[in-house]
Design a protein around this motif. Structure first.
Motif, PDB file in Angstrom:
ATOM      1  N   LEU A  59       0.832  -1.204   0.000  1.00  0.00           N
ATOM      2  CA  LEU A  59       0.000   0.000   0.000  1.00  0.00           C
ATOM      3  C   LEU A  59       0.867   1.255   0.000  1.00  0.00           C
ATOM      4  O   LEU A  59       0.604   2.213  -0.741  1.00  0.00           O
ATOM      5  CB  LEU A  59      -0.916  -0.004   1.227  1.00  0.00           C
ATOM      6  CG  LEU A  59      -1.860   1.198   1.387  1.00  0.00           C
ATOM      7  CD1 LEU A  59      -2.824   1.272   0.219  1.00  0.00           C
ATOM      8  CD2 LEU A  59      -2.625   1.105   2.700  1.00  0.00           C
ATOM      9  N   ASN A  62       3.044   1.664  -3.385  1.00  0.00           N
ATOM     10  CA  ASN A  62       2.290   1.776  -4.630  1.00  0.00           C
ATOM     11  C   ASN A  62       1.282   2.913  -4.645  1.00  0.00           C
ATOM     12  O   ASN A  62       0.434   2.981  -5.546  1.00  0.00           O
ATOM     13  CB  ASN A  62       1.583   0.445  -4.930  1.00  0.00           C
ATOM     14  CG  ASN A  62       2.561  -0.655  -5.281  1.00  0.00           C
ATOM     15  OD1 ASN A  62       3.212  -0.622  -6.322  1.00  0.00           O
ATOM     16  ND2 ASN A  62       2.698  -1.635  -4.404  1.00  0.00           N
ATOM     17  N   THR A  63       1.357   3.776  -3.643  1.00  0.00           N
ATOM     18  CA  THR A  63       0.537   4.993  -3.648  1.00  0.00           C
ATOM     19  C   THR A  63       1.447   6.201  -3.426  1.00  0.00           C
ATOM     20  O   THR A  63       2.320   6.160  -2.555  1.00  0.00           O
ATOM     21  CB  THR A  63      -0.542   4.964  -2.547  1.00  0.00           C
ATOM     22  OG1 THR A  63       0.083   4.730  -1.261  1.00  0.00           O
ATOM     23  CG2 THR A  63      -1.560   3.884  -2.811  1.00  0.00           C
ATOM     24  N   ILE A  67      -1.043  11.549  -2.586  1.00  0.00           N
ATOM     25  CA  ILE A  67      -2.376  10.964  -2.373  1.00  0.00           C
ATOM     26  C   ILE A  67      -2.574  10.628  -0.902  1.00  0.00           C
ATOM     27  O   ILE A  67      -3.662  10.824  -0.341  1.00  0.00           O
ATOM     28  CB  ILE A  67      -2.546   9.697  -3.228  1.00  0.00           C
ATOM     29  CG1 ILE A  67      -2.343  10.025  -4.708  1.00  0.00           C
ATOM     30  CG2 ILE A  67      -3.923   9.077  -2.996  1.00  0.00           C
ATOM     31  CD1 ILE A  67      -3.273  11.074  -5.244  1.00  0.00           C
ATOM     32  N   GLN A  68      -1.541  10.123  -0.254  1.00  0.00           N
ATOM     33  CA  GLN A  68      -1.623   9.799   1.167  1.00  0.00           C
ATOM     34  C   GLN A  68      -1.899  11.052   1.990  1.00  0.00           C
ATOM     35  O   GLN A  68      -2.693  11.031   2.939  1.00  0.00           O
ATOM     36  CB  GLN A  68      -0.324   9.135   1.616  1.00  0.00           C
ATOM     37  CG  GLN A  68      -0.053   7.790   0.952  1.00  0.00           C
ATOM     38  CD  GLN A  68       1.346   7.275   1.211  1.00  0.00           C
ATOM     39  OE1 GLN A  68       2.073   7.803   2.053  1.00  0.00           O
ATOM     40  NE2 GLN A  68       1.755   6.254   0.475  1.00  0.00           N
ATOM     41  N   GLN A  96       5.209   6.511   4.313  1.00  0.00           N
ATOM     42  CA  GLN A  96       5.922   6.286   3.056  1.00  0.00           C
ATOM     43  C   GLN A  96       7.318   5.729   3.306  1.00  0.00           C
ATOM     44  O   GLN A  96       7.745   4.756   2.690  1.00  0.00           O
ATOM     45  CB  GLN A  96       6.033   7.612   2.282  1.00  0.00           C
ATOM     46  CG  GLN A  96       6.738   7.514   0.943  1.00  0.00           C
ATOM     47  CD  GLN A  96       5.790   7.125  -0.157  1.00  0.00           C
ATOM     48  OE1 GLN A  96       4.669   7.595  -0.195  1.00  0.00           O
ATOM     49  NE2 GLN A  96       6.215   6.300  -1.077  1.00  0.00           N
TER      50      GLN A  96
END
Length: 219
Positions: A59, A62-63, A67-68, A96
């Motif tokens: 998760l 790959n984001t 966006i987080q 991250q």
């Protein structure tokens, strides 16, 4: 190029740089802690926890951090959870960075030959002692390059924090461009500010990697 304008607004960049470094420092320290704990869970292959860590890594990696941050700052309030801009930045960077640090630590742990563990055990060391005195030092020396690369990467990632209304370096640059239309000057100062922050860290990391490599050859 308006150099008088650049000199006039240097103090703004200095304050923004302090905030950027503060967030980066806290986020990196927490990322190291999260990454280390997660790497141990994966290395020991602890049931259930190992699967949770794998999900977290996928998760996180790959984001995009942007966006987080949007989810933390704009999404959570819809659920009744409000976090300050600084809190969102630290949590986002930790979330991250933890996955990248986990990969670095785990690669280091798995690089240590099994015979090292067996040798330590045959000498009468306990499992904890084998890990502390035999496995961990070798693992850390192996993961130094990836560790240093992650630190530089995370510092550069702080450039997106302006989306949560933090007055970091990117926020100041965009603010000056919006008010005075001094695009070239504001962006040049932004580049210089990041170079001042990152170049010393990059040099220190290069020296550290070189010393670790030579130490390994010496052994």
């Amino acid at each position: 190029m308006d150099f008088e304008f650049m000199v006039e607004y240097i103090p703004l960049y200095v304050e923004a740089a302090k905030l950027t470094l503060k967030i980066a420092f806290i986020g990196i320290i927490l990322s190291i802690l999260v990454g280390f704990v997660c790497s141990l869970i994966k290395y020991k292959n602890i049931p259930i926890l190992s699967q949770i860590v794998s999900l977290y890594i996928e998760l996180s990696r790959n984001t995009p951090l942007l966006i987080q941050l949007f989810f933390l700052y704009f999404g959570l309030p819809k659920l009744g959870i409000t976090i300050s801009s600084l809190g969102c930045a630290v949590i986002g960077l930790t979330f991250q960075g933890g996955s990248y640090m986990e990969e670095a630590f785990r690669a280091g742990l798995e690089s240590v030959p099994v015979i090292q563990t067996e040798s330590g055990t045959s000498l009468g060391l306990t499992g904890i002692q084998v890990f502390r005195y035999v496995i961990l030092p070798q693992a850390i020396s192996t993961c130094i390059p990836a560790f240093c690369a992650n630190i530089i990467f995370l510092i550069k990632e702080t450039s997106v924090f302006s989306v949560v209304a933090l007055e970091d370096l990117m926020f100041v640059a965009k603010d000056l461009i919006g008010i005075y239309y001094k695009t070239d000057e504001a962006l040049l100062m932004l580049v210089i500010a990041y170079l001042i922050i990152l170049l010393p860290i990059s040099i220190i990391c290069s020296i550290l990697e070189r010393r670790v490599r030579y130490a390994g050859f010496g052994n």
